[in-house]
Each structure stands twice: as C-alpha cells, then as structure tokens.
Design a protein around this motif. Structure first.
Motif, short mmCIF file in Angstrom:
data_model
loop_
_atom_site.label_atom_id
_atom_site.label_comp_id
_atom_site.label_asym_id
_atom_site.label_seq_id
_atom_site.Cartn_x
_atom_site.Cartn_y
_atom_site.Cartn_z
N GLN A 109 0.85 -1.18 0.00
CA GLN A 109 0.00 0.00 0.00
C GLN A 109 0.89 1.24 0.00
OE1 GLN A 109 -2.31 -0.51 3.55
NE2 GLN A 109 -3.23 -2.43 2.86
N ASP A 110 0.32 2.39 -0.39
CA ASP A 110 1.09 3.63 -0.44
C ASP A 110 1.70 3.93 0.92
OD1 ASP A 110 0.45 3.99 -3.07
OD2 ASP A 110 -1.15 5.44 -2.71
N GLY A 111 2.99 4.23 0.90
CA GLY A 111 3.67 4.60 2.13
C GLY A 111 4.07 3.44 3.02
N SER A 170 13.26 7.15 -3.11
CA SER A 170 14.33 8.12 -2.88
C SER A 170 13.82 9.56 -2.89
CB SER A 170 15.42 7.96 -3.95
OG SER A 170 14.86 8.16 -5.25
N SER A 171 12.50 9.75 -2.82
CA SER A 171 11.95 11.10 -2.94
C SER A 171 11.82 11.79 -1.58
CB SER A 171 10.58 11.05 -3.62
OG SER A 171 9.66 10.30 -2.84
N TYR A 172 12.54 11.28 -0.57
CA TYR A 172 12.46 11.87 0.76
C TYR A 172 13.64 12.82 0.98
CZ TYR A 172 9.08 8.17 1.81
OH TYR A 172 7.99 7.34 1.80
N LEU A 173 13.40 13.84 1.81
CA LEU A 173 14.49 14.76 2.15
C LEU A 173 15.54 14.07 2.99
CD1 LEU A 173 12.59 18.06 2.99
CD2 LEU A 173 14.28 17.73 1.20
N TRP A 174 15.11 13.12 3.84
CA TRP A 174 16.02 12.39 4.69
C TRP A 174 15.89 10.91 4.38
CZ3 TRP A 174 12.38 15.90 6.47
CH2 TRP A 174 12.89 17.16 6.80
N ALA A 175 16.97 10.18 4.59
CA ALA A 175 16.94 8.74 4.29
C ALA A 175 15.83 8.07 5.10
CB ALA A 175 18.30 8.12 4.63
N PRO A 176 14.93 7.35 4.44
CA PRO A 176 13.79 6.74 5.15
C PRO A 176 14.18 5.43 5.83
CG PRO A 176 13.65 6.25 2.82
CD PRO A 176 14.86 7.14 2.99
N SER A 177 13.36 5.03 6.78
CA SER A 177 13.49 3.72 7.41
C SER A 177 12.13 3.04 7.35
CB SER A 177 13.95 3.87 8.87
OG SER A 177 12.98 4.59 9.62
N ASP A 225 5.92 -1.31 12.12
CA ASP A 225 4.53 -1.37 11.66
C ASP A 225 4.41 -1.25 10.15
OD1 ASP A 225 5.27 1.23 11.38
OD2 ASP A 225 3.63 2.10 12.54
N ASN A 226 5.55 -1.42 9.45
CA ASN A 226 5.61 -1.43 7.99
C ASN A 226 5.23 -0.10 7.36
OD1 ASN A 226 4.62 -4.56 8.68
ND2 ASN A 226 6.24 -4.40 7.15
N TRP A 227 5.51 1.00 8.06
CA TRP A 227 5.35 2.34 7.49
C TRP A 227 6.72 2.90 7.15
CZ3 TRP A 227 1.20 4.77 5.70
CH2 TRP A 227 -0.07 4.40 6.15
N CYS A 228 6.82 3.57 6.00
CA CYS A 228 8.03 4.31 5.69
C CYS A 228 8.07 5.56 6.57
CB CYS A 228 8.04 4.74 4.21
SG CYS A 228 8.25 3.38 3.05
N ARG A 229 9.18 5.76 7.26
CA ARG A 229 9.34 6.92 8.12
C ARG A 229 10.57 7.71 7.68
NH1 ARG A 229 4.39 6.86 10.69
NH2 ARG A 229 4.04 4.85 11.69
N ALA A 234 7.66 29.32 5.59
CA ALA A 234 7.80 27.87 5.44
C ALA A 234 8.25 27.24 6.75
CB ALA A 234 8.80 27.55 4.32
N PHE A 235 7.73 26.04 7.03
CA PHE A 235 8.15 25.24 8.18
C PHE A 235 8.22 23.78 7.74
CE2 PHE A 235 6.16 28.85 10.33
CZ PHE A 235 7.02 29.08 11.41
N VAL A 236 9.12 23.03 8.38
CA VAL A 236 9.10 21.58 8.21
C VAL A 236 8.44 21.00 9.44
CG1 VAL A 236 11.46 21.38 9.12
CG2 VAL A 236 10.45 19.49 7.84
N SER A 237 7.41 20.18 9.25
CA SER A 237 6.60 19.67 10.35
C SER A 237 7.35 18.57 11.09
CB SER A 237 5.27 19.14 9.81
OG SER A 237 5.47 17.90 9.16
N PRO A 238 6.88 18.19 12.29
CA PRO A 238 7.52 17.09 13.02
C PRO A 238 7.58 15.79 12.24
CG PRO A 238 6.05 18.31 14.47
CD PRO A 238 5.81 18.84 13.09
N SER A 239 6.66 15.58 11.30
CA SER A 239 6.67 14.36 10.49
C SER A 239 7.54 14.49 9.25
CB SER A 239 5.24 14.01 10.07
OG SER A 239 4.71 15.00 9.20
N GLY A 240 8.15 15.66 9.04
CA GLY A 240 9.02 15.85 7.88
C GLY A 240 8.33 16.45 6.67
#
Length: 453
Positions: free
Chosen positions: A116-118, A128-135, A139-143, A192-198
């Motif tokens: 599923q998405d995400g 690779s479209s994240y600002l920071w390297a994802p993990s 719970d099988n979510w990309c963070r 502009a702000f970057v939120s706690p979730s990125g």
C-alpha cells in the motif's frame, strides 16, 4: 499360454472399445487416460481403475476429477498442484487481500501482494523522494524524520537567476533535492516550516489568494529522453483550509506548533488586534504576535515592540523576566525555536554585535545559555541565522577567497569558531540542467533557510 491369452484378450478389448493398442512398461508409454496393465495399455472399467484424483470417463479413459490436478500445468500461474492433487495458492500470490499482509493489497491482474502507499517491508521499498533517508518501521510504514542539523532546510534553486527552478534540501545533503514549485511559492523566512513528520508547509504566492500548502514533491518530466523541471509544480500540493479568510483575502502569515504540527494563520485584510485562526476558523489567540508555539501549548511572542510575553495553554499571560534591561533597545531577536521545557531564542546584542542563546522556561524566566563564536576567518561576518533543535545557529555567508561562493556556517553557543557545513564549491562539475537533472545540487541564489517550529 496364459500370457498369450491375456495379450489376445487385451487386444480384443481395445479393438472393441476403439482404443489403440500398445505395449508398455509403465503409464508414461500410454496415451492420456490409459493405464499400463501387465505390459499393455488398457482403458478403465470403473473409477477404481484410476488414480484417486481421477474418474473413469465415458470413453473409458481416466480423466481428472473436477477441481483436481496431476501437474502444475493444470493450475493457474499463481497456483501449484499440491500433495492432495488440488491447485493450491503459491506463496507470494493471493486471491484477495486476506491472503496478504495488513500493509498490502492483492493485485487483481497479477494475483500478487503489493505494498500500500507509504508502506514497506524494508527501507528499499520507500523510494528516494524523501528529504532524509527513510526507514521501514516495525509497523511497515516508511518513516523519515529530521535529526539535529538535518532539520535546517535550504529553499534554494537548481538554476541561479531563474524563478521557476526552486528546490528544497537539508543543509547537510544539498544533493538530495525535492522540486515542484512556481515562481512565487515562498517569499520570506516565516513563509515555510518543516513539520515534526518531515512534511514541508509553505505559504504559496503562486496562486491568489495566498494560502498555506503542504508540499508534494514532483518528478522531472521527460520527453525523448530530455528531462525538464516540472511545470506548475505547486498545483498538486495539498491546500490547507483557511475558512477565517474570505475568498479574496490572503493568508498573511502562519505559525506551526511543535510536536503536533498544528498551524494557526492570520488574514491580511483583518483589522484590529492580530488574530490567529485554526483550520476550522476558530480563534487560537488574538492581540499577540506569536514567535513560537511549543508542544505543551505554550506560546512566546509580543503584544508591543518592547517586551516579550509567555502565554500558557489556558492563554494566561506572563511577562518574560531575566532579560537585560531595555531588551528591545539592546537586543534584537534572530530566531526562536520551541523546546520541550519552553523556548530557545538566538539574539544579537546591538552594542557589541555578538550573538547569544537564551532559554525561556514555562514560568517565563529567561536564562543566558551561551555566546556564539565568530565565523571562520575566510567567511564574511553575519548576524542572521536559524536555530536547529539543539540550539546551534546556521547562517548564510560568502567565502572571502576564490570566486566567493555561497556558504552556510554552523555555530554553537560555546564561543568556538563556526564550521562551514555547506559550500557551493562542493557542487559537482555538471549538475541540474547540465546533467539532464540526473545529478542535483541545491544552490543558494536568493534563498532562505527554514526549520521546524
């Protein structure tokens, strides 16, 4: 004698049942549906002459029972013939979502479980479209979330002098760039702000009226192998409702709460005391210019130009104490960040032109934390900057040597000399348009630095 009789009897039987005669050593030498019986291919007289998964058909040949199989070829491509001679689902394939994990769907055409998405099974599934390297979390979510230093972002450009090639990246990884903005997507530090979730929230000036949007990264378009910056990239960004502003009224500013990522905005045409509203249009606070809003609900700001105030979650007001006398006259605020126990505030002493870090607790008491050191000797002095989550100050500057490239200096409040952590000299020789956008670098031309709340 008996052997000759059996062969003759079998031959007579085959002739009578119109089944070709043949000699055999085992069933593989016989035509489909026949069995090797005492060296002769013979038809069946009943179901008991066939295998358990077969029946004796009208032409006296053994045929598969309905729903049974003998080989994998008799099953669907996503099935195999199991030990019970029924077609069984192969591991990794599915008939419905119940055959997949909770984070997967069953693809109707391929009968395979797809993410599923995400969602993810490993970090490699996150792209690779994240600002920071994802993990990939348990719970099988990309963070993907900012860490110290990485929470300072550049709103820069892939083409210096062009208004429609904006890019954002961390100051620590200017080659990891996200794109998809118009010419007037952002205009100043507080836009502009970057939120706690990125996620990046910004005030979009590309469309009228101005509204806060949540940035959705775009990909480079391609035609005949030639890639180009996405046109009108802000069109797919998520609009944040601002019901307190009229259909022709701009959102003039917004503030974000640490921890929750909630926002409060102001409307440009509203007169009287400055008022902040939430997404539902309810008043968050009025008569108070908010500088920062922490996760516990406390706000730091000002009612006039000479004093700082703390607002509790219940909106009771406390005058900030502990600051030097005539605070505004002797000190100017450089940046403010929310903190779990209050706020961090970088200030400039105007008389000495030095930069300091102060901390303000939930009682409204300010304490001195430290002095920021000088920039490196080959960098131009600067008194501007933004704070990361630890209190380090990041400032744009120029090298005084060579071609005077743009740089970013990080200084800590321990009076040590700052460190250059970004330089346009580090850009590859061929980037952005020159590399068909295969290699990227975020430049600082007319850029801003922005951070989390």
């Amino acid at each position: 004698m008996n052997r000759l009789f059996m062969v003759c009897a079998a031959a007579l039987f085959l002739a009578c049942t119109d089944i070709p005669e043949g000699l055999c050593d085992d069933d593989s030498a016989c035509l489909p549906g026949l069995r090797c019986q005492e060296g002769v291919c013979a038809g069946c007289a009943g179901d008991d002459a066939c295998q358990a998964w077969e029946m004796c058909a009208a032409d006296r040949r053994c045929a598969l029972r309905e729903g049974m199989c003998a080989t994998n070829a008799q099953c669907k491509t996503w099935e195999s013939c199991g030990a019970s001679h029924t077609c069984e689902l192969v591991e990794g394939f599915c008939l419905s979502g119940s055959d997949c994990g909770a984070h997967e769907n069953c693809d109707e055409s391929t009968k395979q479980c797809v993410l599923q998405d995400g969602r993810c099974n490993s970090a490699s599934n996150c792209g690779s479209s994240y600002l920071w390297a994802p993990s990939c979390d348990a719970d099988n979510w990309c963070r993907t979330a900012p860490s110290s230093g990485n929470d300072v972002l550049i709103w820069g450009t892939l083409s210096e002098g062009s208004c429609n090639h904006d890019g954002i990246s961390s100051v620590m990884s200017p080659t990891r760039v996200q794109v998809g903005f118009g010419c007037y997507s952002s205009s100043d530090r507080d836009a502009a702000f970057v939120s706690p979730s990125g996620r990046v929230y910004y005030l979009d000036g590309e469309e009228k009226p101005k509204r806060v949007k949540i940035f959705v990264p775009d990909t480079f378009s391609s035609e005949d192998g030639v890639r180009s910056y996405p046109f009108n990239g802000s069109r797919n960004d998520t609009l944040v409702p601002a019901p307190a502003c009229s259909a022709t009224d701009d959102v003039s500013s917004f503030i974000m709460q640490a921890g929750t990522g909630a926002i409060a905005y102001t409307c440009s045409s509203h007169t009287g005391p400055i008022t902040y509203y939430d997404r539902a249009g309810a008043v968050v606070v009025s008569g108070f210019r908010v500088l920062a809003w922490n996760a516990s609900g406390y706000m730091l700001g000002a009612r006039d130009t000479s004093k700082l105030h703390l607002l509790t979650p219940e909106r009771s007001e406390r005058l900030v104490s502990g600051l030097p006398d005539r605070f505004i006259d002797s000190i100017s605020v450089v940046d403010v960040r929310a903190h779990s126990t209050g706020f961090m505030m970088a200030v400039r002493r105007q008389v000495t032109n030095t930069l300091e870090l102060w901390r303000i607790d939930h009682e409204g008491v300010a304490t001195f934390d430290g002095t920021y050191g000088a920039v490196p000797e080959n960098a131009n002095p600067t008194t501007a900057g933004v704070l990361d989550m630890t209190g380090a100050l990041y400032s744009e500057s120029l090298l005084t040597t060579g071609a005077h490239p743009d740089i970013i200096v990080r200084r800590r409040p321990d009076n040590t000399v700052g460190t250059i952590i970004y330089s346009e000299d580090s850009a590859p020789a061929s980037v952005n348009y020159g590399s068909n956008y295969e290699r990227l670098f975020n430049f600082l031309h007319i850029s801003i630095l922005f951070t989390g709340p």
